[in-house]
Design an enzyme around this catalytic site. Structure first.
Site, PDB file in Angstrom:
ATOM      1  N   HIS A  62      -5.790 -72.346   2.840  1.00 11.72           N
ATOM      2  CA  HIS A  62      -4.394 -72.232   3.271  1.00 11.72           C
ATOM      3  C   HIS A  62      -4.014 -70.772   3.310  1.00 11.72           C
ATOM      4  CE1 HIS A  62      -3.807 -76.517   2.884  1.00 11.72           C
ATOM      5  NE2 HIS A  62      -4.458 -76.440   1.740  1.00 11.72           N
ATOM      6  N   TYR A 107       3.291 -66.853   6.980  1.00 12.04           N
ATOM      7  CA  TYR A 107       1.938 -67.023   7.518  1.00 12.04           C
ATOM      8  C   TYR A 107       1.334 -65.751   8.109  1.00 12.04           C
ATOM      9  CZ  TYR A 107       3.107 -71.932   6.902  1.00 12.04           C
ATOM     10  OH  TYR A 107       3.474 -73.134   6.358  1.00 12.04           O
TER      11      TYR A 107
HETATM   12  C1  DQA Z   1      -0.596 -74.377   5.371  1.00 11.02           C
HETATM   13  C2  DQA Z   1       0.318 -74.885   4.246  1.00 11.02           C
HETATM   14  C3  DQA Z   1       0.906 -76.243   4.606  1.00 11.02           C
HETATM   15  O1  DQA Z   1       1.766 -76.684   3.573  1.00 11.02           O
HETATM   16  C4  DQA Z   1       1.697 -76.161   5.894  1.00 11.02           C
HETATM   17  O2  DQA Z   1       2.179 -77.436   6.252  1.00 11.02           O
HETATM   18  C5  DQA Z   1       0.920 -75.544   6.999  1.00 11.02           C
HETATM   19  C6  DQA Z   1       0.126 -74.350   6.714  1.00 11.02           C
HETATM   20  C7  DQA Z   1      -1.098 -72.942   5.097  1.00 11.02           C
HETATM   21  O3  DQA Z   1      -2.094 -72.559   5.700  1.00 11.02           O
HETATM   22  O4  DQA Z   1      -0.505 -72.223   4.302  1.00 11.02           O
HETATM   23  O5  DQA Z   1       1.010 -75.945   8.154  1.00 11.02           O
HETATM   24  O6  DQA Z   1      -1.719 -75.216   5.456  1.00 11.02           O
END
Ligand code: DQA
Length: 157
Positions: free
Chosen positions: A109, A32
């Site tokens: 995402h 992330y």
């Molecule tokens: C997310 C991807 C999702 O699968 C995960 O549960 C998240 C973050 C992303 O921003 O990459 O909490 O939404």
């Protein structure tokens, strides 16, 4: 001031962050990144202001609170940028809320969900959004804001 010369109303964008995104910066940085949620929100507000728009950001770890935030967008926002987090893959309620408010929504995402575990490949919510942007880290949000503003600006008289 952008917008002042045309008399156009200021575009209002609601950004909704789902569960665990409050931990950005320290949460699994390899996936992330290291940008915090506060930094992302500040950049979204700055980019919105540069285009004459207001950007309001909300985050919750609670599904019902996210539904409330989406419902609250009706009459107060012109478009939604949403990262439903883990609820992307589970939440009929959030999908229904996006559908119910009938505002253009962009799903974003940070990670490329399609390159991760199979359970992340399906988005329950994306089908009620204009489109989905994923895999660009914090940039996914900025691209999502750009898409939302382009849609809203195109709909202005
Ligand atoms: C997310 C991807 C999702 O699968 C995960 O549960 C998240 C973050 C992303 O921003 O990459 O909490 O939404």
């Amino acid at each position: 001031m952008p917008g002042a010369t045309t008399g156009a109303r200021v575009a209002r964008i609601l950004v909704v962050h789902g569960p665990n995104l409050n931990l950005l910066g320290t949460r699994d940085p390899a996936v992330y990144g290291t940008t915090t949620l506060a930094e992302i929100d500040a950049e979204l507000v700055r980019r919105g202001a540069a285009r004459g728009a207001t950007v309001t950001c909300v985050q919750s770890n609670l599904e019902g609170a996210l539904v409330d935030a989406i419902q609250g967008a009706r009459g107060t926002a012109d478009a939604i940028v949403i990262n439903p987090g883990g609820y992307t893959h589970t939440s009929v309620a959030i999908r229904d809320a996006i559908e119910a408010v009938a505002l253009p929504a962009i799903e974003v995402h940070l990670s490329n969900v399609h390159a991760r575990e199979p359970f992340r490949h399906e988005s329950i919510t994306a089908a009620r959004c204009v489109g989905q942007i994923c895999g660009f880290g914090a940039q996914s949000y900025y691209l999502g804001l750009d898409a939302a503003l382009t849609i809203v600006e195109g709909r202005r008289p």
